[in-house]
Write an enzyme that holds these catalytic residues in place. Structure first.
Site, PDB file in Angstrom:
ATOM      1  N   SER A 108      48.865 -41.136  56.470  1.00  0.00           N
ATOM      2  CA  SER A 108      48.590 -41.248  55.725  1.00  0.00           C
ATOM      3  C   SER A 108      49.545 -42.967  55.389  1.00  0.00           C
ATOM      4  O   SER A 108      50.723 -43.170  55.052  1.00  0.00           O
ATOM      5  CB  SER A 108      48.689 -40.834  54.807  1.00  0.00           C
ATOM      6  OG  SER A 108      48.298 -41.476  52.548  1.00  0.00           O
ATOM      7  N   GLN A 129      45.310 -44.478  59.109  1.00  0.00           N
ATOM      8  CA  GLN A 129      44.988 -44.473  57.798  1.00  0.00           C
ATOM      9  C   GLN A 129      44.712 -45.038  56.365  1.00  0.00           C
ATOM     10  O   GLN A 129      46.455 -45.327  56.130  1.00  0.00           O
ATOM     11  CB  GLN A 129      44.611 -42.589  56.810  1.00  0.00           C
ATOM     12  CG  GLN A 129      43.624 -42.433  56.237  1.00  0.00           C
ATOM     13  CD  GLN A 129      44.395 -43.529  54.304  1.00  0.00           C
ATOM     14  OE1 GLN A 129      45.133 -42.895  54.323  1.00  0.00           O
ATOM     15  NE2 GLN A 129      43.742 -43.602  53.482  1.00  0.00           N
ATOM     16  N   TYR A 131      43.372 -47.813  53.816  1.00  0.00           N
ATOM     17  CA  TYR A 131      42.364 -48.455  52.680  1.00  0.00           C
ATOM     18  C   TYR A 131      42.397 -49.956  53.145  1.00  0.00           C
ATOM     19  O   TYR A 131      42.915 -50.634  54.016  1.00  0.00           O
ATOM     20  CB  TYR A 131      42.173 -48.209  51.114  1.00  0.00           C
ATOM     21  CG  TYR A 131      42.430 -46.570  51.230  1.00  0.00           C
ATOM     22  CD1 TYR A 131      41.075 -46.244  50.214  1.00  0.00           C
ATOM     23  CD2 TYR A 131      43.778 -45.803  50.367  1.00  0.00           C
ATOM     24  CE1 TYR A 131      41.122 -44.778  50.921  1.00  0.00           C
ATOM     25  CE2 TYR A 131      43.734 -45.055  51.105  1.00  0.00           C
ATOM     26  CZ  TYR A 131      42.074 -44.125  50.153  1.00  0.00           C
ATOM     27  OH  TYR A 131      42.725 -43.031  49.505  1.00  0.00           O
ATOM     28  N   THR A 157      39.345 -45.416  55.860  1.00  0.00           N
ATOM     29  CA  THR A 157      39.263 -43.548  54.409  1.00  0.00           C
ATOM     30  C   THR A 157      37.770 -44.673  53.121  1.00  0.00           C
ATOM     31  O   THR A 157      37.991 -45.723  52.849  1.00  0.00           O
ATOM     32  CB  THR A 157      39.997 -43.190  53.565  1.00  0.00           C
ATOM     33  OG1 THR A 157      40.315 -42.061  54.509  1.00  0.00           O
ATOM     34  CG2 THR A 157      39.086 -41.729  52.469  1.00  0.00           C
ATOM     35  N   ARG A 166      41.846 -36.544  38.849  1.00  0.00           N
ATOM     36  CA  ARG A 166      42.751 -35.252  39.243  1.00  0.00           C
ATOM     37  C   ARG A 166      43.694 -34.867  37.878  1.00  0.00           C
ATOM     38  O   ARG A 166      44.441 -35.272  37.799  1.00  0.00           O
ATOM     39  CB  ARG A 166      43.275 -35.605  40.563  1.00  0.00           C
ATOM     40  CG  ARG A 166      42.747 -35.688  41.770  1.00  0.00           C
ATOM     41  CD  ARG A 166      43.321 -36.459  42.877  1.00  0.00           C
ATOM     42  NE  ARG A 166      42.236 -36.876  43.612  1.00  0.00           N
ATOM     43  CZ  ARG A 166      43.210 -37.909  44.885  1.00  0.00           C
ATOM     44  NH1 ARG A 166      44.689 -38.358  44.943  1.00  0.00           N
ATOM     45  NH2 ARG A 166      41.796 -38.388  45.391  1.00  0.00           N
ATOM     46  N   LYS A 230      36.925 -42.665  57.479  1.00  0.00           N
ATOM     47  CA  LYS A 230      36.740 -41.411  56.859  1.00  0.00           C
ATOM     48  C   LYS A 230      35.832 -41.082  55.620  1.00  0.00           C
ATOM     49  O   LYS A 230      35.965 -41.696  55.588  1.00  0.00           O
ATOM     50  CB  LYS A 230      38.230 -41.347  57.085  1.00  0.00           C
ATOM     51  CG  LYS A 230      38.319 -39.647  56.403  1.00  0.00           C
ATOM     52  CD  LYS A 230      40.097 -38.910  56.319  1.00  0.00           C
ATOM     53  CE  LYS A 230      40.195 -37.827  56.024  1.00  0.00           C
ATOM     54  NZ  LYS A 230      40.780 -38.113  54.401  1.00  0.00           N
ATOM     55  N   HIS A 254      37.096 -35.396  51.604  1.00  0.00           N
ATOM     56  CA  HIS A 254      39.054 -35.595  51.180  1.00  0.00           C
ATOM     57  C   HIS A 254      39.616 -34.407  50.576  1.00  0.00           C
ATOM     58  O   HIS A 254      39.539 -34.813  49.363  1.00  0.00           O
ATOM     59  CB  HIS A 254      38.642 -37.137  50.235  1.00  0.00           C
ATOM     60  CG  HIS A 254      39.888 -37.983  50.092  1.00  0.00           C
ATOM     61  ND1 HIS A 254      39.825 -39.224  50.432  1.00  0.00           N
ATOM     62  CD2 HIS A 254      41.393 -37.248  49.639  1.00  0.00           C
ATOM     63  CE1 HIS A 254      40.590 -39.939  50.173  1.00  0.00           C
ATOM     64  NE2 HIS A 254      42.076 -38.925  49.491  1.00  0.00           N
ATOM     65  N   ARG A 257      39.234 -34.268  46.020  1.00  0.00           N
ATOM     66  CA  ARG A 257      39.932 -34.553  46.027  1.00  0.00           C
ATOM     67  C   ARG A 257      39.407 -35.615  45.002  1.00  0.00           C
ATOM     68  O   ARG A 257      39.256 -36.446  44.184  1.00  0.00           O
ATOM     69  CB  ARG A 257      41.254 -35.119  46.013  1.00  0.00           C
ATOM     70  CG  ARG A 257      42.123 -34.140  46.994  1.00  0.00           C
ATOM     71  CD  ARG A 257      42.833 -34.023  47.662  1.00  0.00           C
ATOM     72  NE  ARG A 257      44.550 -34.576  47.179  1.00  0.00           N
ATOM     73  CZ  ARG A 257      44.899 -34.107  46.744  1.00  0.00           C
ATOM     74  NH1 ARG A 257      45.405 -33.268  46.268  1.00  0.00           N
ATOM     75  NH2 ARG A 257      45.817 -35.021  46.338  1.00  0.00           N
ATOM     76  N   ASP A 285      37.074 -32.447  58.875  1.00  0.00           N
ATOM     77  CA  ASP A 285      38.122 -31.841  57.721  1.00  0.00           C
ATOM     78  C   ASP A 285      37.343 -31.222  56.701  1.00  0.00           C
ATOM     79  O   ASP A 285      36.216 -31.820  55.801  1.00  0.00           O
ATOM     80  CB  ASP A 285      39.321 -32.420  57.569  1.00  0.00           C
ATOM     81  CG  ASP A 285      38.889 -34.339  56.026  1.00  0.00           C
ATOM     82  OD1 ASP A 285      37.925 -33.305  55.474  1.00  0.00           O
ATOM     83  OD2 ASP A 285      39.835 -34.381  56.816  1.00  0.00           O
ATOM     84  N   ARG A 289      40.700 -23.243  56.438  1.00  0.00           N
ATOM     85  CA  ARG A 289      41.983 -22.159  56.469  1.00  0.00           C
ATOM     86  C   ARG A 289      42.155 -21.131  58.129  1.00  0.00           C
ATOM     87  O   ARG A 289      43.323 -20.239  58.258  1.00  0.00           O
ATOM     88  CB  ARG A 289      42.233 -21.504  55.463  1.00  0.00           C
ATOM     89  CG  ARG A 289      42.061 -22.231  54.647  1.00  0.00           C
ATOM     90  CD  ARG A 289      43.321 -23.533  53.855  1.00  0.00           C
ATOM     91  NE  ARG A 289      42.849 -24.522  53.005  1.00  0.00           N
ATOM     92  CZ  ARG A 289      42.589 -25.555  53.187  1.00  0.00           C
ATOM     93  NH1 ARG A 289      41.936 -25.572  54.419  1.00  0.00           N
ATOM     94  NH2 ARG A 289      42.539 -26.153  51.671  1.00  0.00           N
TER      95      ARG A 289
HETATM   96  C1  FNR Z   1      45.087 -35.827  50.755  1.00  0.00           C
HETATM   97  N1  FNR Z   1      44.216 -36.212  51.605  1.00  0.00           N
HETATM   98  C2  FNR Z   1      44.030 -37.999  52.364  1.00  0.00           C
HETATM   99  N2  FNR Z   1      43.088 -38.825  52.867  1.00  0.00           N
HETATM  100  C3  FNR Z   1      43.014 -39.936  53.330  1.00  0.00           C
HETATM  101  O1  FNR Z   1      42.845 -40.255  53.934  1.00  0.00           O
HETATM  102  N3  FNR Z   1      44.552 -40.975  52.625  1.00  0.00           N
HETATM  103  C4  FNR Z   1      45.515 -40.037  52.052  1.00  0.00           C
HETATM  104  O2  FNR Z   1      46.297 -41.040  51.601  1.00  0.00           O
HETATM  105  C5  FNR Z   1      45.099 -38.821  51.382  1.00  0.00           C
HETATM  106  N4  FNR Z   1      46.113 -38.127  50.508  1.00  0.00           N
HETATM  107  C6  FNR Z   1      45.816 -36.234  50.202  1.00  0.00           C
HETATM  108  C7  FNR Z   1      47.120 -35.652  50.314  1.00  0.00           C
HETATM  109  C8  FNR Z   1      46.645 -34.885  49.324  1.00  0.00           C
HETATM  110  C9  FNR Z   1      48.144 -33.778  49.248  1.00  0.00           C
HETATM  111  C10 FNR Z   1      46.110 -33.682  49.759  1.00  0.00           C
HETATM  112  C11 FNR Z   1      45.629 -32.321  49.664  1.00  0.00           C
HETATM  113  C12 FNR Z   1      44.937 -34.622  50.863  1.00  0.00           C
HETATM  114  C13 FNR Z   1      42.099 -36.169  52.941  1.00  0.00           C
HETATM  115  C14 FNR Z   1      42.962 -35.573  54.351  1.00  0.00           C
HETATM  116  O3  FNR Z   1      42.983 -36.259  54.565  1.00  0.00           O
HETATM  117  C15 FNR Z   1      41.516 -34.115  54.235  1.00  0.00           C
HETATM  118  O4  FNR Z   1      40.843 -34.792  54.119  1.00  0.00           O
HETATM  119  C16 FNR Z   1      41.476 -32.697  53.372  1.00  0.00           C
HETATM  120  O5  FNR Z   1      43.101 -33.056  52.672  1.00  0.00           O
HETATM  121  C17 FNR Z   1      40.702 -31.816  54.203  1.00  0.00           C
HETATM  122  O6  FNR Z   1      40.851 -30.661  53.571  1.00  0.00           O
HETATM  123  P1  FNR Z   1      41.846 -29.408  53.833  1.00  0.00           P
HETATM  124  O7  FNR Z   1      41.970 -29.115  54.899  1.00  0.00           O
HETATM  125  O8  FNR Z   1      43.296 -29.769  52.714  1.00  0.00           O
HETATM  126  O9  FNR Z   1      40.990 -28.501  52.890  1.00  0.00           O
END
Ligand code: FNR
Length: 362
Positions: A108, A129, A131, A157, A166, A230, A254, A257, A285, A289
Site C-alpha cells: 500500500s 498500490q 492513488y 485503486t 468508517r 482495483k 475495498h 470500507r 478480493d 476467509r
Molecule cells: C485496505 N484496503 C486497501 N486498499 C487499497 O487499495 N489501499 C489501501 O491502502 C488499503 N488499505 C486497507 C487497510 C485495511 C486495514 C484493510 C482491511 C483494507 C483494501 C484491501 O486492499 C482489500 O481490497 C480488502 O481488504 C479485501 O477484503 P478482505 O480480504 O479484507 O475481506
C-alpha cells in the site's frame, strides 16, 4: 483460545486479543452500517460446490502465474495500510512471509515501512498500490521509486475519489500515522495546534477527485510497468478498463470500507469476467476467509484472489510467522477443496464446479 489457530477466523480472534481496540477496529471495520462488510463474507455461503467424483487427484498442483510471474498458489496479499499498528516489523514482516510462501505482496502507498525498506527486505515479486493525487508530482515520485526498486506492477485503486465513512475510526478519534513514503516530499508533521492532529499533507484529502478515465493514460505515460485497476464492480467499467488498455482488473469493494451497500464483491465477479472476455486477467478480493472461498472465486473466473484482513490478522497475532501461517492455511484448504471436488490443477476448476443461489445446475 486453546492451542494453535486452525483457521482464519481463529487468527482474527487472536488479533482482537492482541491489539488495542482502536487498531483492531481500524483493521476489522467497514463503512457506515457495515452491511457490505457482513455480506462480503456471507455471500460465499450462498455458493455451493459441485464436486466431481472418480478423478485422479493423486497429484494436486496449485501453482499459477499472474502477469507472467509464477506463484505457488493463487492467493496474493492485498494492499492494506499501516502494518506497524499490527506488528513492530510492519510491512517488512508481511513481505517476508509472502516471499516465503512464493507469492506476491501488493504494498500500500500508505505503508509504515517505506517502498525501499520493503524492497530490500527480501527477494520476491511485489506490486505497488497507489492513488493519483492532485499533486501529480507526488504520485509520479511514488510510482517511479517503486519501479526503480523492482516492483513489477502498479495497482491503481479507483474506488476512493474520497474516503469512505468508517464510523468506528471516527468514534475512536483515530489519528493517521505519518506518511513514511511521503517524507521529504511534503510536510508530514502532525499538527497539534488546534488539538486536531491533522496532517499537513493528508493523502486522503489530497486525492484528485477529478480523476477520470482519460487520466489512466497519464499514469501509463510515467511508468513502463503494467497497470492494474482495483475497485471495478460493474461490467460497464470492466469494458472501459479494457478499452483504455489496463493490464488487469481487480474486482473489489475495498473490503467494504468505501461505499456501503455496494454488492458483495463475489456477487459481481462473474459479470466482470464475462465482460472482459479473457482480454486481461481478472483478480478478486473481498471476504476470502476459507480455501473454499478461493475455489469459488476461481470457479467464477478469477485468476487469483487477494487477501486483506486475513494477512493483517496473522501479522497482529504472530508477526511474519502469522502471515505465513494464514497463507499456508488458505493454500492447504484450497488444496483439499480441489482434491475433494476432483480438480487436480487450477485449470480443472470450472464454472460447473459451483452453483450460486437460485441457479440450476449447468
Ligand atoms: C485496505 N484496503 C486497501 N486498499 C487499497 O487499495 N489501499 C489501501 O491502502 C488499503 N488499505 C486497507 C487497510 C485495511 C486495514 C484493510 C482491511 C483494507 C483494501 C484491501 O486492499 C482489500 O481490497 C480488502 O481488504 C479485501 O477484503 P478482505 O480480504 O479484507 O475481506
Amino acid at each position: 483460545m486453546e492451542g494453535e489457530p486452525v483457521n482464519v477466523n481463529e487468527f482474527q480472534e487472536l488479533a482482537r486479543q492482541a491489539l488495542p481496540k482502536i487498531y483492531y477496529d481500524y483493521y476489522s471495520g467497514g463503512a457506515e452500517d457495515e452491511y457490505t462488510l457482513k455480506q462480503n463474507v456471507e455471500a460465499f455461503q450462498g455458493i455451493t460446490i459441485r464436486p466431481r467424483i472418480l478423478v485422479d487427484i493423486s497429484r494436486i498442483d496449485l501453482s499459477t502465474t499472474v502477469l507472467g510471474y509464477k506463484i505457488s498458489a493463487p492467493i496474493l496479499i492485498a494492499p492494506s495500510a499501516k502494518h506497524k499498528w499490527a506488528h513492530p516489523e510492519g510491512e517488512v514482516a508481511t513481505a517476508r512471509a509472502a516471499a516465503a510462501c512464493d507469492t506476491i505482496m501488493i504494498l500500500s502507498y500508505r505503508s509504515t515501512c517505506t517502498i525501499e525498506e520493503v524492497a530490500s527486505s527480501c527477494n520476491a515479486v511485489r506490486f505497488f498500490q497507489c492513488y493519483v493525487y492532485k499533486r501529480r508530482d507526488i504520485s509520479a515520485n511514488l510510482v517511479q521509486r517503486a519501479e526503480r526498486c523492482g516492483y513489477k506492477a502498479i495497482v491503481l485503486t479507483v474506488d476512493s475519489p474520497r474516503l469512505g465513512r468508517r464510523e468506528k475510526d471516527i468514534k475512536n478519534k483515530m489519528v493517521n500515522p505519518q506518511l513514511k513514503n511521503f517524507e521529504g516530499l511534503v510536510s508530514t508533521q502532525v499538527s497539534t495546534d488546534d488539538g486536531s492532529n491533522i496532517e499537513a499533507f493528508d493523502a486522503n484529502t489530497a486525492f484528485d477527485a477529478s480523476l477520470s478515465w482519460k487520466d489512466i493514460g497519464w499514469l501509463r505515460s510515467i511508468t513502463n510497468l503494467p497497470v492494474l485497476l482495483k475497485g471495478v464492480l460493474t461490467h460497464e467499467d470492466a469494458i472501459k478498463a479494457v478499452e483504455v488498455g489496463v493490464d488487469g482488473i481487480v474486482v473489489s469493494n475495498h473490503g467494504a470500507r468505501q461505499l456501503d451497500y455496494v454488492p458483495p464483491s463475489i456477487s459481481v465477479l462473474e459479470e466482470v469476467v464475462d465482460a472482459v472476455k479473457g482480454k486481461v486477467p481478472v483478480l478478486f478480493d473481498g471476504g476470502i476467509r476459507r480455501g473454499t472461498d478461493v475455489f469459488k472465486a476461481l470457479a467464477l473466473g478469477a485468476q487469483a484472489v487477494l487477501i486483506g484482513r486475513p494477512a493483517v490478522y496473522g501479522l497482529a497475532a504472530k508477526g511474519e510467522y502469522g502471515v505465513k501461517s494464514v497463507i499456508e492455511m488458505l493454500r492447504d484448504e484450497l488444496e483439499l477443496t480441489m482434491a475433494l471436488s476432483g480438480c487436480p490443477t487450477l485449470n480443472h476448476i470450472s464454472r460447473k464446479h459451483v452453483r450460486t443461489k437460485h441457479e440450476r445446475p449447468r
